[in-house]
Structure formats: structure tokens, C-alpha cells
Design an enzyme around this catalytic site. Sequence first.
Site, PDB file in Angstrom:
ATOM      1  N   GLY A   1       0.800  -1.230   0.000  1.00 39.97           N
ATOM      2  CA  GLY A   1       0.000   0.000   0.000  1.00 39.97           C
ATOM      3  C   GLY A   1       0.830   1.277   0.000  1.00 39.97           C
ATOM      4  O   GLY A   1       0.333   2.328   0.399  1.00 39.97           O
TER       5      GLY A   1
ATOM      6  N   HIS B   1       1.196   0.190 -13.440  1.00 37.98           N
ATOM      7  CA  HIS B   1       1.931  -1.025 -13.799  1.00 37.98           C
ATOM      8  C   HIS B   1       3.441  -0.733 -13.822  1.00 37.98           C
ATOM      9  O   HIS B   1       3.869   0.280 -14.383  1.00 37.98           O
ATOM     10  CB  HIS B   1       1.471  -1.535 -15.173  1.00 37.98           C
ATOM     11  CG  HIS B   1       2.069  -2.855 -15.523  1.00 37.98           C
ATOM     12  ND1 HIS B   1       1.558  -4.050 -15.069  1.00 37.98           N
ATOM     13  CD2 HIS B   1       3.168  -3.156 -16.254  1.00 37.98           C
ATOM     14  CE1 HIS B   1       2.314  -5.037 -15.507  1.00 37.98           C
ATOM     15  NE2 HIS B   1       3.292  -4.531 -16.224  1.00 37.98           N
TER      16      HIS B   1
HETATM   17  C1  GRF Z   1       3.597  -1.272  -7.538  1.00 40.56           C
HETATM   18  O1  GRF Z   1       4.896  -1.563  -7.960  1.00 40.56           O
HETATM   19  C2  GRF Z   1       2.692  -1.181  -8.741  1.00 40.56           C
HETATM   20  O2  GRF Z   1       3.334  -0.751  -9.896  1.00 40.56           O
HETATM   21  C3  GRF Z   1       2.223  -2.584  -8.918  1.00 40.56           C
HETATM   22  O3  GRF Z   1       2.159  -3.131  -7.616  1.00 40.56           O
HETATM   23  C4  GRF Z   1       3.027  -2.414  -6.743  1.00 40.56           C
HETATM   24  C5  GRF Z   1       2.211  -1.965  -5.574  1.00 40.56           C
HETATM   25  O4  GRF Z   1       2.967  -1.522  -4.498  1.00 40.56           O
HETATM   26  N1  GRF Z   1       0.998  -2.652  -9.648  1.00 40.56           N
HETATM   27  P1  GRF Z   1       2.234  -0.979  -3.185  1.00 40.56           P
HETATM   28  O5  GRF Z   1       1.320  -2.065  -2.654  1.00 40.56           O
HETATM   29  O6  GRF Z   1       1.480   0.263  -3.555  1.00 40.56           O
HETATM   30  O7  GRF Z   1       3.352  -0.663  -2.220  1.00 40.56           O
END
Ligand code: GRF
Length: 207
Positions: A27, A120
Site C-alpha cells: 500500500g 503497472h
Molecule cells: C507497484 O509496484 C505497482 O506498480 C504494482 O504493484 C506495486 C504496488 O505496491 N501494480 P504498493 O502495494 O502500492 O506498495
Amino acid sequence: MKRRINIINKLAKIKKMNIAVLVSGSGSNLQAIINAIENGYFEGKLTIKAVIADRDCYAIERALDAEIDTWMVDRGPALSKEIDNICSDNDIDLIVLAGFLSILDAEFCQKWDKQIINLHPSLLPKYGGMGMYGEKVHTAVLANEEKHSGATVHYVTAGVDEGEIITQESFEVPEDADLLWLKNKISEIEKPLLLSALKKIALGNKA
Ligand code: GRF
């Protein structure tokens, strides 16, 4: 009649945008949105009305700490329907996938067309699609000795990672880059990228 249309448009412009943030992991991107709201980055035009998690994860703690209404949905066949109900009941304008690992069904994607965005960790269309998430993306980028990588914010459609690209940020991958370097670099650049995309959507031409 013309005057009435102008008034309606004006009202639409000053409306606050309610977002739902869908999460599965740490998150950190959710936290970036929470912090940006608190710092006035969105000029008061954006509120997180709901956080929806598809599993137990640290993002839930961040949401609860920020006193945001939070749901955990079951990763079964009714997942998209449950999320649809939460979003409809909470007057959601935009659904933000921030590290959300479940796939939303085609009916859901059609109903919320141009109202779902995803972050992404690659330069789409490269390294996207089913099964391409998190470290799998970085590992593939390194294995292929890519000279550049980056992050993408795009609209979500039924085709996984295939929706229209809203914005991208790229950087050069040094020859000695390893998994940790790439992971940290992506994590660093994706926050401002996501925030700027959200600002553009929430504030329109003013952003
Ligand atoms: C990020 O690297 C995003 O690009 C991908 O999942 C990850 C999420 O990280 N879709 P977080 O849970 O927001 O720390």
C-alpha cells in the site's frame, strides 16, 4: 437553454471526485495518495471514499490509520460484483488499482469503462499481461538486458494491461542494476506518476 447547459457544466467541474483504491500489498502507493490529499496536492477535489483489499495486507492498516472506510472482498467468482456494489453504494467516480492483483471481469470493466486506472511497473505494452506483476516484471526486464524501464498508468479494460495509456515515466537501466535496484527505482518513480495522473483526471485542464 444555453445558460442551463453552462450551469450544469460548471457544477460538474467543481464536483469533488470520489475514488476507491484497490490494493493487495504494502500500500505504498495508497499512502502516497493519502499524503497528497493531506498536503492539498489535489486542491480538495479528490477524496478516497473506499479502500478495497482482496487479501490481508499492510495496505489495510494504512487505510484504517487514515480512517478510510475499508473492505476485504473474497477472491471468489463474486469478486467483481462485490467491488461493483461497494463502488456504486459509495458514489465512486474513479477506481484506482494500486498494486491490486486480482483480475476484474469483463462485465465490470465495461460498466466502469474509463473509470478504472491501473499502475503497472513497466513500460507497457512491454512486460504486461496475465501473470506479469511485481518482481516477475523486473526479473524479465533484467533477463532481457533492457536499456530502459519505467512505469505506466493506464485505463483498465477486459484485456489485462491492454487499456489506453494515460502516462508513462522511463529511466535508463544501468548495466550493474539488480532486482533490488530496479524495484526501488520503480517504487520511487511510480508515486509522482500516479499522483500526476490522478491530478489530471480530478482537476482536468487545471492540473
Ligand atoms: C507497484 O509496484 C505497482 O506498480 C504494482 O504493484 C506495486 C504496488 O505496491 N501494480 P504498493 O502495494 O502500492 O506498495
